[in-house]
Each structure stands twice: as structure tokens, then as C-alpha cells.
Scaffold this motif. Structure first.
Motif, short mmCIF file in Angstrom:
data_model
loop_
_atom_site.label_atom_id
_atom_site.label_comp_id
_atom_site.label_asym_id
_atom_site.label_seq_id
_atom_site.Cartn_x
_atom_site.Cartn_y
_atom_site.Cartn_z
N ALA A 98 0.83 -1.21 0.00
CA ALA A 98 0.00 0.00 0.00
C ALA A 98 0.87 1.26 0.00
N GLU A 99 1.97 1.24 0.76
CA GLU A 99 2.86 2.40 0.79
C GLU A 99 3.60 2.58 -0.54
N ILE A 100 3.99 1.49 -1.19
CA ILE A 100 4.63 1.57 -2.50
C ILE A 100 3.65 2.17 -3.51
N GLU A 101 2.41 1.69 -3.50
CA GLU A 101 1.39 2.22 -4.42
C GLU A 101 1.15 3.70 -4.17
N LYS A 102 1.09 4.11 -2.91
CA LYS A 102 0.88 5.53 -2.58
C LYS A 102 2.07 6.36 -3.07
N PHE A 103 3.29 5.85 -2.91
CA PHE A 103 4.49 6.56 -3.37
C PHE A 103 4.40 6.83 -4.86
N TYR A 104 4.08 5.81 -5.65
CA TYR A 104 4.00 6.00 -7.10
C TYR A 104 2.80 6.87 -7.50
N ALA A 105 1.72 6.79 -6.75
CA ALA A 105 0.53 7.60 -7.08
C ALA A 105 0.77 9.08 -6.79
N THR A 106 1.68 9.39 -5.88
CA THR A 106 1.92 10.79 -5.50
C THR A 106 3.30 11.28 -5.98
N LEU A 107 3.89 10.56 -6.89
CA LEU A 107 5.21 10.92 -7.42
C LEU A 107 5.14 12.28 -8.11
N PRO A 108 6.04 13.20 -7.79
CA PRO A 108 6.02 14.50 -8.45
C PRO A 108 6.20 14.38 -9.96
N LYS A 109 5.55 15.26 -10.71
CA LYS A 109 5.64 15.22 -12.18
C LYS A 109 7.07 15.34 -12.67
N GLU A 110 7.90 16.08 -11.95
CA GLU A 110 9.27 16.29 -12.41
C GLU A 110 10.19 15.09 -12.20
N ALA A 111 9.76 14.10 -11.45
CA ALA A 111 10.59 12.91 -11.21
C ALA A 111 10.72 12.10 -12.51
N ARG A 112 11.94 11.76 -12.86
CA ARG A 112 12.22 10.99 -14.07
C ARG A 112 12.85 9.64 -13.76
N VAL A 113 13.41 9.49 -12.57
CA VAL A 113 14.09 8.25 -12.17
C VAL A 113 13.63 7.89 -10.77
N VAL A 114 13.36 6.60 -10.55
CA VAL A 114 13.04 6.10 -9.22
C VAL A 114 14.07 5.05 -8.85
#
Length: 93
Positions: A35-51
Motif C-alpha cells: 500500500a505504501e509503494i502504491e501511494k508513493f507511485y501515485a503521488t510521485l512529483p511530475k518532475e521525477a524521471r528516475v526512481v
């Protein structure tokens, strides 16, 4: 850096970093961690290009935490990704 129960997240410009912090269970994927992984990706800033995804404690991830599934029945699985008898990680199913 922001910390939740099972993850730590930090952002460095266009790079986002997510660290799994269940080292006592070798970072096994539990319902809460997922659930925390899903929330992280759902709220990822638009400017993020690499995880960068990694685990604390010398392990990346040992896989699914089977101890949570001992009492579950496959026929009666009630999971948000369980749709029409199929399991999907994408909401497009």
C-alpha cells in the motif's frame, strides 16, 4: 525525507528514492508495504524521471511475506487488485 511505517522516500531534483524498511523481515512485501509503494507511485512529483527502489538492512526484498497469507483462502481472496477472478497490478483491467 519522509518516512512511513514500511518505507522512506526522498527526492533529489528529478530523482526519487524509495527505501523499503522492513529489514527484520528482509523487506518482504506485506499488504501494508504494498500500500505504501502504491501511494508513493501515485503521488510521485511530475518532475521525477528516475526512481531508485532499494531495501534497508543489506537486502533488497525477499518477495511476498507469506506469513500474512497463511490463513487466507485463494477462493475468497479479498484484495484490491483481485478483479473478476484475475489479479491485476494495473487499474486498466
Amino acid at each position: 525525507m519522509s518516512q512511513s511505517t514500511y518505507t522512506e522516500a526522498c527526492y533529489h531534483g528529478r530523482t526519487a528514492e524509495l527505501r523499503l524498511i522492513r529489514e527484520d523481515r528482509r523487506n518482504a512485501i506485506s499488504d501494508g508495504l504494498l500500500a505504501e509503494i502504491e501511494k508513493f507511485y501515485a503521488t510521485l512529483p511530475k518532475e521525477a524521471r528516475v526512481v531508485i527502489l532499494h531495501g534497508r538492512g543489506g537486502h533488497y526484498c525477499s518477495g511476498l511475506d507469506l506469513s500474512e497469507h497463511v490463513a487466507r483462502s485463494a477462493e475468497k481472496a479479498d484484495h484490491p487488485r483481485h478483479v473478476d477472478g484475475r489479479t491485476s497490478l494495473s487499474s486498466g483491467w
